[in-house]
Design a protein around this motif. Structure first.
Motif, PDB file in Angstrom:
ATOM      1  N   SER A  89       1.030  -1.317  -0.072  1.00  0.00           N
ATOM      2  CA  SER A  89       0.035   0.055  -0.092  1.00  0.00           C
ATOM      3  C   SER A  89       0.854   1.207  -0.010  1.00  0.00           C
ATOM      4  O   SER A  89       0.832   2.315  -0.740  1.00  0.00           O
ATOM      5  N   ALA A  90       1.994   1.288   0.956  1.00  0.00           N
ATOM      6  CA  ALA A  90       2.640   2.439   1.000  1.00  0.00           C
ATOM      7  C   ALA A  90       3.397   2.654  -0.282  1.00  0.00           C
ATOM      8  O   ALA A  90       3.666   3.826  -0.802  1.00  0.00           O
ATOM      9  N   LEU A  91       4.093   1.559  -1.148  1.00  0.00           N
ATOM     10  CA  LEU A  91       4.690   1.762  -2.349  1.00  0.00           C
ATOM     11  C   LEU A  91       3.618   2.298  -3.333  1.00  0.00           C
ATOM     12  O   LEU A  91       4.066   3.044  -4.357  1.00  0.00           O
ATOM     13  N   GLY A  92       2.332   1.825  -3.258  1.00  0.00           N
ATOM     14  CA  GLY A  92       1.449   2.527  -4.198  1.00  0.00           C
ATOM     15  C   GLY A  92       1.403   3.870  -4.216  1.00  0.00           C
ATOM     16  O   GLY A  92       1.314   4.583  -5.228  1.00  0.00           O
ATOM     17  N   LEU A  93       1.179   4.228  -2.910  1.00  0.00           N
ATOM     18  CA  LEU A  93       0.868   5.860  -2.676  1.00  0.00           C
ATOM     19  C   LEU A  93       2.198   6.423  -2.967  1.00  0.00           C
ATOM     20  O   LEU A  93       1.950   7.791  -3.565  1.00  0.00           O
ATOM     21  N   ALA A  94       3.255   6.002  -2.590  1.00  0.00           N
ATOM     22  CA  ALA A  94       4.739   6.639  -2.806  1.00  0.00           C
ATOM     23  C   ALA A  94       5.008   6.807  -4.485  1.00  0.00           C
ATOM     24  O   ALA A  94       5.282   7.941  -4.815  1.00  0.00           O
ATOM     25  N   GLY A  95       4.215   5.737  -5.238  1.00  0.00           N
ATOM     26  CA  GLY A  95       4.818   5.852  -6.692  1.00  0.00           C
ATOM     27  C   GLY A  95       3.708   7.209  -7.258  1.00  0.00           C
ATOM     28  O   GLY A  95       4.280   7.859  -7.952  1.00  0.00           O
ATOM     29  N   VAL A  96       2.533   7.195  -6.788  1.00  0.00           N
ATOM     30  CA  VAL A  96       1.737   8.273  -7.194  1.00  0.00           C
ATOM     31  C   VAL A  96       2.327   9.759  -6.930  1.00  0.00           C
ATOM     32  O   VAL A  96       2.361  10.751  -7.458  1.00  0.00           O
ATOM     33  N   ALA A  97       2.711   9.772  -5.310  1.00  0.00           N
ATOM     34  CA  ALA A  97       3.229  11.026  -4.835  1.00  0.00           C
ATOM     35  C   ALA A  97       4.510  11.529  -5.670  1.00  0.00           C
ATOM     36  O   ALA A  97       4.678  12.492  -5.877  1.00  0.00           O
ATOM     37  N   PHE A  98       5.200  10.432  -6.033  1.00  0.00           N
ATOM     38  CA  PHE A  98       6.380  10.741  -6.824  1.00  0.00           C
ATOM     39  C   PHE A  98       6.253  11.383  -8.254  1.00  0.00           C
ATOM     40  O   PHE A  98       6.817  12.316  -8.652  1.00  0.00           O
ATOM     41  N   PRO A 118       3.697  23.309  -2.497  1.00  0.00           N
ATOM     42  CA  PRO A 118       4.808  23.488  -1.806  1.00  0.00           C
ATOM     43  C   PRO A 118       5.882  22.463  -1.982  1.00  0.00           C
ATOM     44  O   PRO A 118       6.965  22.619  -2.234  1.00  0.00           O
ATOM     45  N   LEU A 119       5.558  20.974  -1.772  1.00  0.00           N
ATOM     46  CA  LEU A 119       6.572  20.156  -1.803  1.00  0.00           C
ATOM     47  C   LEU A 119       6.871  19.749  -3.217  1.00  0.00           C
ATOM     48  O   LEU A 119       8.142  19.421  -3.504  1.00  0.00           O
ATOM     49  N   THR A 120       5.971  20.074  -4.214  1.00  0.00           N
ATOM     50  CA  THR A 120       6.497  19.862  -5.772  1.00  0.00           C
ATOM     51  C   THR A 120       7.384  20.930  -6.245  1.00  0.00           C
ATOM     52  O   THR A 120       8.412  20.660  -6.699  1.00  0.00           O
ATOM     53  N   SER A 121       7.309  22.292  -5.543  1.00  0.00           N
ATOM     54  CA  SER A 121       8.361  23.369  -6.061  1.00  0.00           C
ATOM     55  C   SER A 121       9.585  22.893  -5.346  1.00  0.00           C
ATOM     56  O   SER A 121      10.779  23.076  -5.889  1.00  0.00           O
ATOM     57  N   LEU A 122       9.489  22.353  -4.128  1.00  0.00           N
ATOM     58  CA  LEU A 122      10.656  22.127  -3.291  1.00  0.00           C
ATOM     59  C   LEU A 122      11.658  20.919  -4.213  1.00  0.00           C
ATOM     60  O   LEU A 122      12.483  21.120  -4.282  1.00  0.00           O
ATOM     61  N   ALA A 123      10.770  20.084  -4.518  1.00  0.00           N
ATOM     62  CA  ALA A 123      11.550  18.882  -5.211  1.00  0.00           C
ATOM     63  C   ALA A 123      12.042  19.356  -6.632  1.00  0.00           C
ATOM     64  O   ALA A 123      13.027  18.758  -7.165  1.00  0.00           O
ATOM     65  N   ARG A 124      11.304  20.245  -7.177  1.00  0.00           N
ATOM     66  CA  ARG A 124      11.976  21.043  -8.409  1.00  0.00           C
ATOM     67  C   ARG A 124      13.157  21.619  -8.007  1.00  0.00           C
ATOM     68  O   ARG A 124      14.330  21.478  -9.050  1.00  0.00           O
ATOM     69  N   ASP A 125      13.113  22.276  -7.194  1.00  0.00           N
ATOM     70  CA  ASP A 125      14.409  23.132  -6.545  1.00  0.00           C
ATOM     71  C   ASP A 125      15.491  22.218  -6.286  1.00  0.00           C
ATOM     72  O   ASP A 125      16.560  22.668  -6.471  1.00  0.00           O
ATOM     73  N   LEU A 126      15.136  20.831  -5.759  1.00  0.00           N
ATOM     74  CA  LEU A 126      16.326  19.937  -5.558  1.00  0.00           C
ATOM     75  C   LEU A 126      16.599  19.050  -6.652  1.00  0.00           C
ATOM     76  O   LEU A 126      17.467  18.150  -6.604  1.00  0.00           O
ATOM     77  N   GLY A 127      16.265  19.461  -7.691  1.00  0.00           N
ATOM     78  CA  GLY A 127      16.407  18.833  -9.055  1.00  0.00           C
ATOM     79  C   GLY A 127      15.502  17.566  -9.394  1.00  0.00           C
ATOM     80  O   GLY A 127      16.033  16.704 -10.140  1.00  0.00           O
ATOM     81  N   ALA A 128      14.455  17.647  -9.118  1.00  0.00           N
ATOM     82  CA  ALA A 128      13.642  16.539  -9.543  1.00  0.00           C
ATOM     83  C   ALA A 128      13.384  16.436 -10.967  1.00  0.00           C
ATOM     84  O   ALA A 128      13.404  17.530 -11.579  1.00  0.00           O
ATOM     85  N   PRO A 129      13.306  15.225 -11.617  1.00  0.00           N
ATOM     86  CA  PRO A 129      13.469  15.347 -13.019  1.00  0.00           C
ATOM     87  C   PRO A 129      11.898  15.317 -13.627  1.00  0.00           C
ATOM     88  O   PRO A 129      10.987  15.060 -12.888  1.00  0.00           O
ATOM     89  N   HIS A 130      12.001  15.675 -14.856  1.00  0.00           N
ATOM     90  CA  HIS A 130      10.678  15.613 -15.636  1.00  0.00           C
ATOM     91  C   HIS A 130      10.506  14.315 -15.976  1.00  0.00           C
ATOM     92  O   HIS A 130      11.362  13.803 -16.837  1.00  0.00           O
ATOM     93  N   VAL A 181      -1.170  16.449   0.706  1.00  0.00           N
ATOM     94  CA  VAL A 181      -1.972  17.601   0.260  1.00  0.00           C
ATOM     95  C   VAL A 181      -1.047  19.004  -0.179  1.00  0.00           C
ATOM     96  O   VAL A 181      -1.373  19.726  -0.561  1.00  0.00           O
ATOM     97  N   ASN A 182       0.404  18.774   0.026  1.00  0.00           N
ATOM     98  CA  ASN A 182       1.089  19.494  -0.392  1.00  0.00           C
ATOM     99  C   ASN A 182       1.935  19.167  -1.801  1.00  0.00           C
ATOM    100  O   ASN A 182       2.619  19.885  -2.158  1.00  0.00           O
ATOM    101  N   ILE A 183       1.380  18.274  -2.360  1.00  0.00           N
ATOM    102  CA  ILE A 183       1.965  17.910  -3.651  1.00  0.00           C
ATOM    103  C   ILE A 183       0.785  18.177  -4.858  1.00  0.00           C
ATOM    104  O   ILE A 183       0.062  18.185  -4.534  1.00  0.00           O
ATOM    105  N   THR A 184       1.392  18.411  -6.000  1.00  0.00           N
ATOM    106  CA  THR A 184       0.444  18.678  -7.137  1.00  0.00           C
ATOM    107  C   THR A 184      -0.316  17.702  -7.324  1.00  0.00           C
ATOM    108  O   THR A 184      -0.093  16.507  -7.148  1.00  0.00           O
ATOM    109  N   PRO A 185      -1.720  17.861  -7.430  1.00  0.00           N
ATOM    110  CA  PRO A 185      -2.770  17.042  -7.843  1.00  0.00           C
ATOM    111  C   PRO A 185      -2.333  16.119  -8.849  1.00  0.00           C
ATOM    112  O   PRO A 185      -1.801  16.498  -9.882  1.00  0.00           O
ATOM    113  N   VAL A 186      -2.758  14.963  -8.708  1.00  0.00           N
ATOM    114  CA  VAL A 186      -2.189  13.897  -9.734  1.00  0.00           C
ATOM    115  C   VAL A 186      -3.574  13.042 -10.064  1.00  0.00           C
ATOM    116  O   VAL A 186      -4.327  12.719  -9.436  1.00  0.00           O
TER     117      VAL A 186
END
Length: 521
Positions: A89-98, A118-130, A181-186
């Protein structure tokens, strides 16, 4: 035939006391396992017989038997243990959140709108890939599959004796929701549409007549550009209570769409958790209830990460059901009517909740209660519409009711006979009676010992999910919240499969740069 006979008596509309009902249901649920009922334990001579759930009037057929054999194999596998089940269950949620964390502007991931929370913006600043489209799609498919399997394994582990502390499960889920809730809607651009309707209302326009494309700047407006192109010329199809929610978020967010969407995500997450808290406090089996709602990775994905108003509908629905079952005074009937009216003020599909509450009252001929609740609900609903934006708010709903989505049998009908007005009219007259017939069948698949109001609401909303010409995975919210109040039953497996299938077919973020995934409207 069984379907032609009234089902055995369920609970009366004039309920027992809350304490007695809870105690009885706790006893019942302890002897109603989800998969294979064990042999009845031997009783001492002279001891009273142990209570048990009666068999449903309509037994399962060959498909049910085959599914039962498959489940028996999986339920006794190593995956049906607490740690593997929770891990899946946690892996499933983690994949969607990623996928949400990698929604990097100006090129959103295939399943997300182009907005940075906020968290998506932080991830982008940390180099999250497209994420390339194919990779995002594969992650979503795998994540939804893991969520479905993880939910099934948690329920099977529970049926084999795993009984986690329900309060601990609730607060763990609350912590996860607080992060998500701090992550871009998916999976959907609906949150962007909500925000845009709120912006329209905040500027003084009527969201039921003013289009997102008409905002100053047109398609270049920061709100309009987040809305899926197919909805830019569609007014709001939600009720006035939903409109006020959108307006509140827009007043806080102002000219910043990301802030408005963020506020909406927080409000939806809070409604989701409040629904889970009501279940925790009122369900006869709180462990099963929290596993089916707050710990359900499919629902977290669709309602919380997807950011859908159906979480509010579920909240009002569970409140109305609980009050209608436990209390019978005049003032409690008034409260039930107010709750039903408020739910209808969010989405008109809440009418199935009203029907589910009315069925046991009609069965028991509790006409006074029925009249009180119906009168208050009708007055509340009409007042909400009339004194807010007027009955013009119902026009977009009427227009939307003619829409057909894939994959449904109605899209096949359109493909054969064409998508013109006559076919649409025939579909509009055909699907409601078919839905009621399926609801009657599902209702009879449940034990006659379970509460009528809960069984009827679950059957109606589940049938609607399967038969309606326009159906999306988050529409299953009320069916799930009703199911969480019921003992273990075979509808759980089918609702899980239906929700997961719709989730796999509809997780496009709605942005024009996104590649459609699966059959889309």
């Amino acid at each position: 035939m069984a379907v032609m006979v009234d089902p055995p008596q369920r609970d009366s509309a004039d309920e027992r006391s809350a304490q007695a009902a809870t105690a009885e249901l706790r006893t019942i649920t302890t002897i109603a396992p989800a998969v294979v009922p064990p042999a009845a334990p031997a009783q001492a001579p002279g001891s009273p017989p142990s209570p048990k759930l009666a068999e449903p009037p309509i037994p399962g057929g060959h498909v049910e038997a085959l599914m039962g054999r498959l489940i028996r194999v999986l339920a006794h596998s190593r995956l049906a243990r607490p740690l593997p089940a929770v891990t899946l269950s946690a892996l499933g949620l983690a994949g969607v959140a990623f996928v949400g964390l990698c929604a990097t502007a100006p090129r959103p991931s295939v399943a997300t709108p182009p907005v940075l929370l906020p968290l998506t913006s932080l991830a982008r600043d940390l180099g999250a890939p497209h994420l390339p489209d194919i990779l995002a799609n594969l992650i979503m498919y795998a994540s939804i599959g893991l969520s479905c399997l993880g939910l099934a394994m948690m329920l099977w582990a529970n049926s084999r004796g795993w009984s986690p502390n329900p309060r601990r499960v609730f607060w763990t889920a609350a912590g996860a929701v607080a992060v998500l809730v701090n992550i871009t809607p998916v999976g959907s651009s609906d949150a962007a549409s909500y925000a845009t309707y709120g912006r329209i209302a905040a500027l003084g326009y009527n969201p039921y007549t003013f289009l997102p494309a008409d905002l100053p700047g047109g398609k270049n407006n920061p709100y309009t550009m987040l809305v899926s192109p197919q909805w830019q010329h569609t007014p709001s199809v939600y009720g006035p209570v939903a409109a006020w929610t959108h307006l509140l978020a827009a007043q806080i967010g102002g000219a910043k769409p990301w802030a408005t969407i963020w506020v909406l995500m927080i409000m939806i997450g809070a409604a989701f958790l409040l629904t889970g808290y009501v279940l925790l406090r009122t369900a006869a089996d709180p462990v099963r209830a929290v596993l089916l709602w707050v710990a359900n990775p499919l629902l977290i994905t669709e309602l919380v990460i997807g950011g859908h108003m159906d979480a509010f509908v579920a909240l009002f629905a569970i409140a109305a059901i609980v009050v209608s079952r436990r209390c019978t005074t005049v003032w409690h009937d008034v409260l039930v009517g107010l709750l039903v009216g408020a739910a209808l003020g969010i989405k008109v599909s809440a009418g199935f909740v009203a029907l589910g509450i009315a069925i046991p009252l009609m069965h028991d001929r509790a006409w006074a209660r029925l009249v009180r609740i119906a009168t208050v609900a009708a007055a509340t609903t009409l007042g909400l519409y009339y004194f807010s934006y007027g009955f013009i708010a119902l026009k977009p709903v009427a227009n939307a009711s003619t829409m057909v989505i894939s994959p449904t049998v109605w899209r096949v009908v359109e493909a054969i006979f064409g998508a013109g007005h006559p076919v649409t009219t025939v579909i509009g007259f055909t699907w409601p009676p078919l839905m009621l017939l399926l609801a009657w069948y599902l209702y009879n698949r449940l034990s006659p010992d379970v509460p009528t109001v809960v069984a009827a609401t679950c059957a109606l909303t589940f049938a609607w999910l399967l038969v309606a010409p326009w159906s999306l995975p988050w529409y299953a919210s009320v069916a799930w919240v009703a199911l969480a109040l019921l003992p273990r039953n075979t509808l759980t497996r089918w609702l899980t499969l239906a929700t997961a299938t719709l989730s796999l077919l509809h997780f496009n973020g709605g942005h024009p740069t996104n590649v459609p995934v699966g059959p889309m409207p």
